[in-house]
Design an enzyme around this catalytic site. Structure first.
Site, PDB file in Angstrom:
ATOM      1  N   ASN A   1       2.680   6.700  -8.041  1.00 30.28           N
ATOM      2  CA  ASN A   1       2.430   6.249  -6.677  1.00 30.28           C
ATOM      3  C   ASN A   1       2.797   7.356  -5.698  1.00 30.28           C
ATOM      4  OD1 ASN A   1       5.190   5.502  -7.502  1.00 30.28           O
ATOM      5  ND2 ASN A   1       5.376   4.558  -5.484  1.00 30.28           N
TER       6      ASN A   1
ATOM      7  N   CYS B   1      -1.457   3.711  -5.223  1.00 27.19           N
ATOM      8  CA  CYS B   1      -0.703   3.206  -6.374  1.00 27.19           C
ATOM      9  C   CYS B   1      -0.934   4.093  -7.595  1.00 27.19           C
ATOM     10  CB  CYS B   1      -1.138   1.784  -6.689  1.00 27.19           C
ATOM     11  SG  CYS B   1      -0.813   0.607  -5.360  1.00 27.19           S
TER      12      CYS B   1
ATOM     13  N   GLU C   1      -1.673   3.231 -10.646  1.00 25.74           N
ATOM     14  CA  GLU C   1      -2.831   2.824 -11.448  1.00 25.74           C
ATOM     15  C   GLU C   1      -4.119   3.406 -10.876  1.00 25.74           C
ATOM     16  OE1 GLU C   1      -0.072  -0.869 -11.218  1.00 25.74           O
ATOM     17  OE2 GLU C   1      -0.496   0.908 -10.019  1.00 25.74           O
TER      18      GLU C   1
ATOM     19  N   CYS D   1      -0.679  -4.564  -8.427  1.00 28.09           N
ATOM     20  CA  CYS D   1      -0.995  -5.298  -7.203  1.00 28.09           C
ATOM     21  C   CYS D   1      -2.449  -5.783  -7.250  1.00 28.09           C
ATOM     22  CB  CYS D   1      -0.759  -4.417  -5.973  1.00 28.09           C
ATOM     23  SG  CYS D   1      -1.978  -3.107  -5.746  1.00 28.09           S
TER      24      CYS D   1
ATOM     25  N   CYS E   1      -5.061  -2.981  -7.173  1.00 26.70           N
ATOM     26  CA  CYS E   1      -5.193  -2.270  -8.451  1.00 26.70           C
ATOM     27  C   CYS E   1      -5.924  -3.123  -9.485  1.00 26.70           C
ATOM     28  CB  CYS E   1      -3.828  -1.840  -8.968  1.00 26.70           C
ATOM     29  SG  CYS E   1      -3.147  -0.456  -8.033  1.00 26.70           S
TER      30      CYS E   1
END
Length: 146
Positions: free
Chosen positions: A47, A58, A60, A92, A95
């Site tokens: 992140n 993020c 991901e 989240c 993501c």
């Protein structure tokens, strides 16, 4: 051609290593991700906070974007790591939707600090989702709408 096998613990280890590169001066919440493509290539991400909070990215999405920028579109698994001790790190909503763009049938490994994990499929994390096929099914061009 058979799909390559992989070691979940190695993928989690790569995510934990990626976490160490996180830039999180505002959130103080480090996250790392390791993405396994269908051909066995691993891309990592962390992140990255930003003073304009909504411009942060993020881990991901960082890993997926790196893979896509190098021509990869099919994924087998992603491992996510954080410093959370008592619960598994979960992606989240943004993501989850970003992962869903590249299919519903790939694995998500959510970890705790000590390395234990739970496995879910992207489809489990975002049921009844909107994806690329929805734009192909029954879309009426704007010029033909009344």
């Amino acid at each position: 051609m058979a799909e390559p096998s992989f070691n979940v613990e190695d993928l989690i280890s790569r995510a934990m290593e990626a976490k160490t590169f996180a830039y999180s001066p505002y959130s103080n919440f480090r996250v790392g991700a390791a993405l396994l493509t269908s051909d066995g290539t691993v891309f990592t991400g962390c992140n990255v906070d930003n003073a304009c909070y909504n411009l942060g990215i993020c881990a991901e999405r960082n890993a997926i974007s790196k893979a896509v920028s190098e021509g990869h579109r099919k994924f087998k698994a992603i491992a996510i790591a954080s410093d959370m001790e008592y619960q598994y790190i979960s992606p989240c909503g943004g993501c989850r939707q970003f992962m869903r763009e590249f299919g519903l049938d790939w694995e998500v490994y959510m970890t705790k600090l000590e390395g234990s994990f739970v496995k879910r499929m992207v489809e489990d994390l975002l049921p009844e989702s909107f994806g690329p096929q929805n734009l192909k099914e029954g879309v009426i061009p704007v010029k033909n709408r009344n």
